[in-house]
Design a protein around this motif. Structure first.
Motif, PDB file in Angstrom:
ATOM      1  N   PHE A  53       3.259 -52.308 -18.101  1.00  0.00           N
ATOM      2  CA  PHE A  53       3.160 -50.852 -18.203  1.00  0.00           C
ATOM      3  C   PHE A  53       2.215 -50.259 -17.156  1.00  0.00           C
ATOM      4  O   PHE A  53       2.007 -49.052 -17.147  1.00  0.00           O
ATOM      5  CB  PHE A  53       2.680 -50.447 -19.600  1.00  0.00           C
ATOM      6  CG  PHE A  53       3.670 -50.731 -20.692  1.00  0.00           C
ATOM      7  CD1 PHE A  53       5.033 -50.733 -20.435  1.00  0.00           C
ATOM      8  CD2 PHE A  53       3.241 -50.971 -21.983  1.00  0.00           C
ATOM      9  CE1 PHE A  53       5.955 -50.970 -21.439  1.00  0.00           C
ATOM     10  CE2 PHE A  53       4.156 -51.204 -22.999  1.00  0.00           C
ATOM     11  CZ  PHE A  53       5.517 -51.218 -22.727  1.00  0.00           C
ATOM     12  N   ALA A 102       1.173 -45.804 -26.895  1.00  0.00           N
ATOM     13  CA  ALA A 102       1.975 -47.030 -26.883  1.00  0.00           C
ATOM     14  C   ALA A 102       2.511 -47.298 -28.275  1.00  0.00           C
ATOM     15  O   ALA A 102       1.823 -47.073 -29.272  1.00  0.00           O
ATOM     16  CB  ALA A 102       1.142 -48.210 -26.394  1.00  0.00           C
ATOM     17  N   ALA A 122       6.024 -47.131 -24.090  1.00  0.00           N
ATOM     18  CA  ALA A 122       4.906 -46.205 -24.015  1.00  0.00           C
ATOM     19  C   ALA A 122       5.347 -44.905 -23.352  1.00  0.00           C
ATOM     20  O   ALA A 122       6.362 -44.861 -22.656  1.00  0.00           O
ATOM     21  CB  ALA A 122       3.749 -46.825 -23.247  1.00  0.00           C
ATOM     22  N   MET A 141       3.636 -54.533 -28.126  1.00  0.00           N
ATOM     23  CA  MET A 141       3.942 -53.198 -27.628  1.00  0.00           C
ATOM     24  C   MET A 141       5.329 -53.183 -27.010  1.00  0.00           C
ATOM     25  O   MET A 141       5.642 -54.009 -26.151  1.00  0.00           O
ATOM     26  CB  MET A 141       2.915 -52.765 -26.586  1.00  0.00           C
ATOM     27  CG  MET A 141       1.515 -52.616 -27.127  1.00  0.00           C
ATOM     28  SD  MET A 141       1.431 -51.442 -28.495  1.00  0.00           S
ATOM     29  CE  MET A 141      -0.352 -51.409 -28.732  1.00  0.00           C
ATOM     30  N   TYR A 175      -2.811 -56.125 -24.060  1.00  0.00           N
ATOM     31  CA  TYR A 175      -1.604 -56.260 -24.872  1.00  0.00           C
ATOM     32  C   TYR A 175      -1.336 -57.715 -25.243  1.00  0.00           C
ATOM     33  O   TYR A 175      -0.691 -57.990 -26.264  1.00  0.00           O
ATOM     34  CB  TYR A 175      -0.399 -55.641 -24.165  1.00  0.00           C
ATOM     35  CG  TYR A 175      -0.483 -54.119 -24.094  1.00  0.00           C
ATOM     36  CD1 TYR A 175      -1.446 -53.422 -24.811  1.00  0.00           C
ATOM     37  CD2 TYR A 175       0.398 -53.377 -23.331  1.00  0.00           C
ATOM     38  CE1 TYR A 175      -1.545 -52.042 -24.757  1.00  0.00           C
ATOM     39  CE2 TYR A 175       0.319 -51.991 -23.277  1.00  0.00           C
ATOM     40  CZ  TYR A 175      -0.661 -51.330 -23.983  1.00  0.00           C
ATOM     41  OH  TYR A 175      -0.741 -49.961 -23.926  1.00  0.00           O
ATOM     42  N   ARG A 223      -1.795 -42.124 -22.424  1.00  0.00           N
ATOM     43  CA  ARG A 223      -0.694 -42.981 -22.874  1.00  0.00           C
ATOM     44  C   ARG A 223      -0.687 -43.141 -24.389  1.00  0.00           C
ATOM     45  O   ARG A 223      -1.723 -43.358 -24.997  1.00  0.00           O
ATOM     46  CB  ARG A 223      -0.817 -44.367 -22.236  1.00  0.00           C
ATOM     47  CG  ARG A 223       0.239 -45.354 -22.747  1.00  0.00           C
ATOM     48  CD  ARG A 223      -0.054 -46.776 -22.328  1.00  0.00           C
ATOM     49  NE  ARG A 223      -0.017 -46.933 -20.874  1.00  0.00           N
ATOM     50  CZ  ARG A 223      -0.305 -48.099 -20.257  1.00  0.00           C
ATOM     51  NH1 ARG A 223      -0.646 -49.163 -20.959  1.00  0.00           N
ATOM     52  NH2 ARG A 223      -0.251 -48.163 -18.944  1.00  0.00           N
TER      53      ARG A 223
END
Lengths: 245, 245
Positions: free
Chosen positions: B89, B218, B186, B183, B172, B216
């Motif tokens: 991401f 997520a 996002a 995750m 993450y 962000r």
DNA sequence: TAGTGGTCTAGACCACGGG
DNA sequence: CCGTGGTCTAGACCACTAC
């Protein structure tokens, strides 16, 4: 269709070869944006493969937004003329969440020689003829976007400030209608910058205000770069919205 | 599988129901990130449908990056632990085009009460317990990113500054390994802002420098928001890179 | 009613990975 | 060698659109 003696792609799965042939037809403007392409059965017959194989090829092209499927009607070439696809590449939206309504004001449309940098991005040579356009876009009377645009003169010959000022709607619709150029994808590089004197005047912000700088290269079929944009966004009341998957 | 008497989705195509059931298994941690899920044939037998129908379901989940297909080996649950998916991401990259190498420095990890804003984004109530983390990330010894992170305390109970400082690699991966939280996607909202005193100190830039602000949210399985980040990037020598399709 | 894309099946064979 | 996903086929039936 035999796996040997293929006109376009020489090996790899059949459906990849079909994809390549459909792409070639798109690139050759055999089917124009907004048009329906032949039905799956017709294409299966034309390429001498099963419907399922054509289906997989079309599925992937539709996933890349090159084609649009409509059940009961057919499969269509994607177009920026369509409602909802008008501003497909614009990620700016008001913080309020409403829909952004932008009004164009074109400031310049000059025929000039390319410098090294733009030439490199457009895969031209420095000194090649290009067109440079300046514009400001406003929302509710307030300037939000200042944008410089560079186009290769060859593909967009004859573009004038008058034609631009007559435009309502996105430039990509104009490119499609007048210059047979459909934009397929784009890449953007985003930075934060400070407003200098010029930008401060265009966007009616103080010198030294923070602006979003967005450099875009847009590509047509065959990964050919055909437009460069350098935009500055006033992000006081709007933001760049991005989804990550 | 009959179209009536379905446990999860009640109608719509069979493969959508299969998708829903696979998703339910993922959400229930029946198969963990990095694991192989059962083969297409096994799943076809389990759900009493043809292999082709399972195939279509898996294809779509793979297209959403929830599963990863590996020919000859099987189909695996996507994970942030894997090489190449480590910073899936992160869109920041050096202007030079090289690969960004970031070093973590965690500044704080506090257990606090949520304010209205964070609660709303995390779908909690104001006052609910959350964790707030501050960190700076550096590239080649220069601070590039300052980041505030908010997590619901319930899901991440026990997270400490020590655990964070022991971390090498992305957060993450930690969420996955220690808190069974993967995750999936996002959303980011990007603005340009000016450095205040604090930001200037964290990022070693002058007060009034232009910074990229990236907010962000997520999400894990089931569109559940489980992390908020507010990052500020120094974009003097790097940029946010985005592809539009 | 006819034609389009959408779903589902069953079966054959290929390509890759690993014992 | 076997088991995995990957390709391709042929055919049946469904869902939607338009005439």
């Amino acid at each position: 269709m035999s796996l040997i003696s293929e006109p376009i792609a020489s090996f790899s799965p059949l459906y990849e070869q079909i994809k390549a042939m459909i792409l070639a037809s798109l690139q050759a403007s055999e089917w124009l944006p907004g048009d329906a392409i032949p039905s799956e059965m017709e294409l299966a017959a034309r390429y001498a493969v099963s419907q399922g194989t054509v289906r997989k090829a079309i599925d992937e092209l539709a996933a890349q937004n090159l084609l649009v499927r409509r059940q009961g009607k057919g499969t269509f070439v994607a177009t920026h003329q369509e409602e909802g696809w008008q501003y497909r590449f614009l990620r700016l939206e008001p913080d309020s969440g409403e829909k952004l309504q932008l009004k164009n004001q074109f400031l310049a449309c000059e025929y000039i020689k390319s410098d090294e940098y733009i030439a490199h991005l457009l895969k031209l040579k420095a000194g090649d003829p290009i067109i440079r356009i300046d514009r400001v876009q406003s929302s509710a009377g307030r300037p939000i976007v200042f944008e410089e645009i560079w186009l290769p003169e060859g593909r967009f010959k004859g573009l004038t400030l008058n034609a631009l000022n007559a435009l309502s709607g996105p430039m990509y619709a104009l490119y499609e209608g007048e210059y047979a150029t459909h934009m397929v994808r784009a890449e953007e590089k985003i930075k934060a910058v400070l407003a200098n004197d010029d930008l401060a005047q265009y966007l009616q912000v103080p010198v030294g205000a923070a602006l979003l700088s967005v450099e875009r290269v847009a590509f047509t079929y065959g990964n050919k770069p055909v437009e460069i944009r350098h935009a500055r966004y006033d992000t006081a009341d709007q933001h760049y919205d991005n989804k990550l998957n």
